[in-house]
Write a protein that holds these residues in place. Structure first.
Motif, PDB file in Angstrom:
ATOM      1  N   PRO A 167       5.825 -75.955  42.841  1.00 41.57           N
ATOM      2  CA  PRO A 167       4.410 -76.295  42.038  1.00 41.57           C
ATOM      3  C   PRO A 167       3.861 -76.756  41.184  1.00 41.57           C
ATOM      4  N   PRO A 168       2.857 -77.574  41.396  1.00 38.78           N
ATOM      5  CA  PRO A 168       2.307 -78.363  39.788  1.00 38.78           C
ATOM      6  C   PRO A 168       2.159 -76.432  39.071  1.00 38.78           C
ATOM      7  N   PRO A 169       0.926 -75.282  39.799  1.00 44.35           N
ATOM      8  CA  PRO A 169       0.519 -74.887  39.202  1.00 44.35           C
ATOM      9  C   PRO A 169       1.373 -73.970  38.862  1.00 44.35           C
ATOM     10  N   PHE A 170       2.701 -73.525  38.908  1.00 44.87           N
ATOM     11  CA  PHE A 170       3.861 -72.316  38.369  1.00 44.87           C
ATOM     12  C   PHE A 170       5.255 -73.410  37.902  1.00 44.87           C
ATOM     13  N   CYS A 171       4.612 -74.017  37.023  1.00 49.66           N
ATOM     14  CA  CYS A 171       5.340 -75.295  36.442  1.00 49.66           C
ATOM     15  C   CYS A 171       5.635 -74.625  35.360  1.00 49.66           C
ATOM     16  N   ALA A 172       5.195 -74.351  34.152  1.00 47.16           N
ATOM     17  CA  ALA A 172       5.021 -73.428  33.275  1.00 47.16           C
ATOM     18  C   ALA A 172       5.576 -72.253  32.534  1.00 47.16           C
ATOM     19  N   GLN A 177       9.333 -68.798  31.431  1.00 48.63           N
ATOM     20  CA  GLN A 177      10.893 -67.411  32.129  1.00 48.63           C
ATOM     21  C   GLN A 177      12.177 -68.033  32.113  1.00 48.63           C
ATOM     22  N   GLY A 178      12.068 -68.914  32.025  1.00 53.11           N
ATOM     23  CA  GLY A 178      13.505 -69.376  31.732  1.00 53.11           C
ATOM     24  C   GLY A 178      14.237 -69.941  32.893  1.00 53.11           C
ATOM     25  N   GLU A 179      13.783 -70.078  34.060  1.00 51.82           N
ATOM     26  CA  GLU A 179      14.020 -70.287  34.888  1.00 51.82           C
ATOM     27  C   GLU A 179      14.950 -72.195  35.227  1.00 51.82           C
ATOM     28  N   VAL A 180      13.630 -73.319  34.660  1.00 49.45           N
ATOM     29  CA  VAL A 180      14.127 -74.630  33.981  1.00 49.45           C
ATOM     30  C   VAL A 180      14.656 -74.255  32.168  1.00 49.45           C
ATOM     31  N   ASP A 181      14.952 -75.695  32.368  1.00 48.92           N
ATOM     32  CA  ASP A 181      14.759 -76.228  31.283  1.00 48.92           C
ATOM     33  C   ASP A 181      14.293 -77.362  30.513  1.00 48.92           C
ATOM     34  N   GLY A 182      13.368 -78.275  31.790  1.00 47.85           N
ATOM     35  CA  GLY A 182      12.077 -78.598  31.391  1.00 47.85           C
ATOM     36  C   GLY A 182      11.334 -78.854  33.050  1.00 47.85           C
ATOM     37  N   ILE A 183      10.394 -79.542  32.387  1.00 43.25           N
ATOM     38  CA  ILE A 183       9.762 -79.661  33.864  1.00 43.25           C
ATOM     39  C   ILE A 183       9.455 -81.421  33.912  1.00 43.25           C
ATOM     40  N   CYS A 184       9.070 -81.931  34.837  1.00 39.80           N
ATOM     41  CA  CYS A 184       8.349 -83.312  35.166  1.00 39.80           C
ATOM     42  C   CYS A 184       6.516 -82.847  35.898  1.00 39.80           C
ATOM     43  N   VAL A 185       5.824 -82.709  36.012  1.00 42.29           N
ATOM     44  CA  VAL A 185       4.532 -82.496  36.265  1.00 42.29           C
ATOM     45  C   VAL A 185       3.546 -83.201  35.413  1.00 42.29           C
ATOM     46  N   GLY A 186       2.411 -82.697  36.326  1.00 41.44           N
ATOM     47  CA  GLY A 186       1.397 -84.123  35.919  1.00 41.44           C
ATOM     48  C   GLY A 186      -0.154 -82.611  35.299  1.00 41.44           C
ATOM     49  N   GLU A 187      -1.125 -83.110  34.519  1.00 40.52           N
ATOM     50  CA  GLU A 187      -1.496 -82.331  33.976  1.00 40.52           C
ATOM     51  C   GLU A 187      -2.997 -81.702  34.249  1.00 40.52           C
ATOM     52  N   PRO A 188      -2.985 -80.417  34.118  1.00 45.69           N
ATOM     53  CA  PRO A 188      -2.743 -79.726  32.555  1.00 45.69           C
ATOM     54  C   PRO A 188      -1.882 -79.083  32.187  1.00 45.69           C
ATOM     55  N   TRP A 189      -0.447 -79.195  33.414  1.00 46.75           N
ATOM     56  CA  TRP A 189       0.346 -77.999  33.425  1.00 46.75           C
ATOM     57  C   TRP A 189       0.536 -78.079  32.184  1.00 46.75           C
ATOM     58  N   ASN A 190       1.608 -79.406  31.918  1.00 42.59           N
ATOM     59  CA  ASN A 190       1.977 -79.500  30.235  1.00 42.59           C
ATOM     60  C   ASN A 190       1.524 -78.844  29.635  1.00 42.59           C
ATOM     61  N   SER A 191      -0.044 -79.014  29.083  1.00 46.14           N
ATOM     62  CA  SER A 191      -0.701 -78.714  27.967  1.00 46.14           C
ATOM     63  C   SER A 191      -0.222 -77.054  28.191  1.00 46.14           C
ATOM     64  N   VAL A 192      -0.372 -76.546  29.664  1.00 44.00           N
ATOM     65  CA  VAL A 192      -0.242 -74.955  29.117  1.00 44.00           C
ATOM     66  C   VAL A 192       0.048 -74.793  28.702  1.00 44.00           C
ATOM     67  N   ALA A 193       1.925 -75.380  29.492  1.00 42.61           N
ATOM     68  CA  ALA A 193       3.323 -74.974  28.431  1.00 42.61           C
ATOM     69  C   ALA A 193       3.494 -74.918  27.149  1.00 42.61           C
TER      70      ALA A 193
END
Length: 402
Positions: A167-172, A177-193
């Motif tokens: 889910p978007p709020p948990f992507c960062a 935590q290393g569960e994924v190597d990359g994410i594709c998500v909307g803002e602001p969650w890329n910027s949070v990461a």
């Protein structure tokens, strides 16, 4: 006397138009009262809509089609009379991975980043530790854009790399935590990461498909028909909110509204960056301006083109491993309702396209197009690989994709 409509949404910048239509009084001017329900996952937003707990929803476009066709659950027809925005997503990788695939301090070019990533993906797969990506839902444009890009670069989704739902709020958090190597998500969650040092942005979805459909206003088909007049008034209010949103003079005000706890509950500074097409690519680096990162209002951005829905259906066929069905293709196309959009805005100052479908990805430069009302110029809408989508031949298009 105003009509109340309840709208479900996720805390994302592209939930902006209904929120701003409410906050700036545009909905009230149209005799519509809006009440909002914030959720944390697209599955919950959809459940609330299908079970009648909300009248309308800020929704990922492919999910409206999947619900209509009964993918993963009993079919229930949805209607999309308004597109809430184009693009606005990014692909963010763990810092050490990002630095191997794109130029320092800037987003890369899709083909070049993909070529570099393929080398790493092949190495990781051979070592038994494939790269993993998080997307916000199986039926999301994030998933389809990511897969489209990977496949065009010779990386086979579900074979060379793994893709899971976050889910978007948990992507960062998943990235950190290393569960994924990359994410594709909307803002602001890329910027949070990026701010957390968990990731660095390598591409925006606008680089994959320059005018890719993203979020939509979705309603159950029967609710649209029952509340048609109120929905048309809402559409007029959303258009006014769109004009307000794209005016630079209003960016500070709107960022502060969206940052409030009842909406995104986030940083006004990060939200301001997104709505002004400015992104911090890596922590400590420069803010990069990428024009049209999140595209709104101009060039009929909010018009529900039937061809957009049909393109989404081709990706569903492609990635779900199902057989193309002409009847399902027609049902998918009918989810998008340009007739309602036109009815709502006929006689206003808003330009209306002369057609309801178009060849997606065919424009390389500014092009004047025929209109039913007003004047309209469309700019480049290309896919990065140069393959155009002609809605007159869906099977032919599917056949030529890698």
């Amino acid at each position: 006397m105003s009509t109340e409509l309840t709208i479900g949404f996720l805390p994302l910048v592209d939930a902006c138009l209904p929120i701003l239509a409410h906050e700036h009084g545009f909905a009230e001017e149209q005799g519509v009262s809006l009440r909002f329900v914030k959720d944390m996952s697209w599955a919950t937003v959809l459940d609330r809509l299908l079970y009648g707990h909300s009248d309308a929803a800020h929704l990922i476009a492919p999910l409206a089609i999947a619900a209509t066709l009964g993918r993963g659950r009993p079919a229930q027809p949805l209607s999309v009379p308004f597109v809430l925005g184009l693009n606005g997503n990014a692909i963010t990788l763990r810092p050490e991975l990002a630095r191997q695939v794109r130029p320092e301090g800037q987003m890369g070019m899709p083909a070049e980043v993909g070529a570099a990533l393929k080398v790493i993906a092949d190495e990781r797969r051979a070592a038994g530790k494939p790269l993993t990506f998080g997307v916000v839902h199986r039926y999301s444009s994030h998933n389809y854009m990511l897969r489209y890009w990977l496949a065009a670069c010779g990386i086979r989704p579900d074979h060379d790399v793994e893709i899971s739902t976050v889910p978007p709020p948990f992507c960062a958090d998943a990235l950190k935590q290393g569960e994924v190597d990359g994410i594709c998500v909307g803002e602001p969650w890329n910027s949070v990461a990026v701010e957390q040092g968990a990731g660095e942005i390598v591409l925006s979805s606008a680089q994959i498909w320059r005018r890719g459909v993203e979020k939509v206003l979705a309603l159950r088909e029967n609710v649209l028909e029952e509340k048609r007049e109120s929905v048309e008034r809402l559409i007029r209010a959303l258009c006014k909110a769109g004009a307000h949103f794209v005016d630079p003079a209003n960016w500070d005000l709107n960022a502060n509204i969206l940052a409030r706890s009842e909406y995104l509950d986030g940083s006004a500074a990060l939200i301001h960056r997104a709505i002004s097409d400015r992104l911090l690519i890596a922590r400590g680096g420069p803010v990069v301006h990428y024009p049209d990162f999140m595209f709104q209002y101009r060039e009929a951005a909010n018009f529900p083109w039937v061809s957009q829905a049909e393109w989404l259906y081709t990706q569903m066929v492609r990635w779900d491993g199902i057989t193309y069905d002409a009847g399902h293709a027609r049902k998918a196309g009918r989810v998008f309702r340009p007739d309602v959009y036109r009815s709502a805005l006929l006689g206003t100052g808003e330009p209306l396209p002369g057609a309801s479908s178009k060849v997606e990805g065919s424009l390389r430069q500014k092009t004047s197009v025929s209109t039913q009302q007003g004047v309209m110029t469309l700019e480049s809408n290309r896919f990065f690989d140069g393959i155009a989508f002609d809605p007159a031949d869906l099977p032919g298009y599917i056949a030529k994709l890698p």
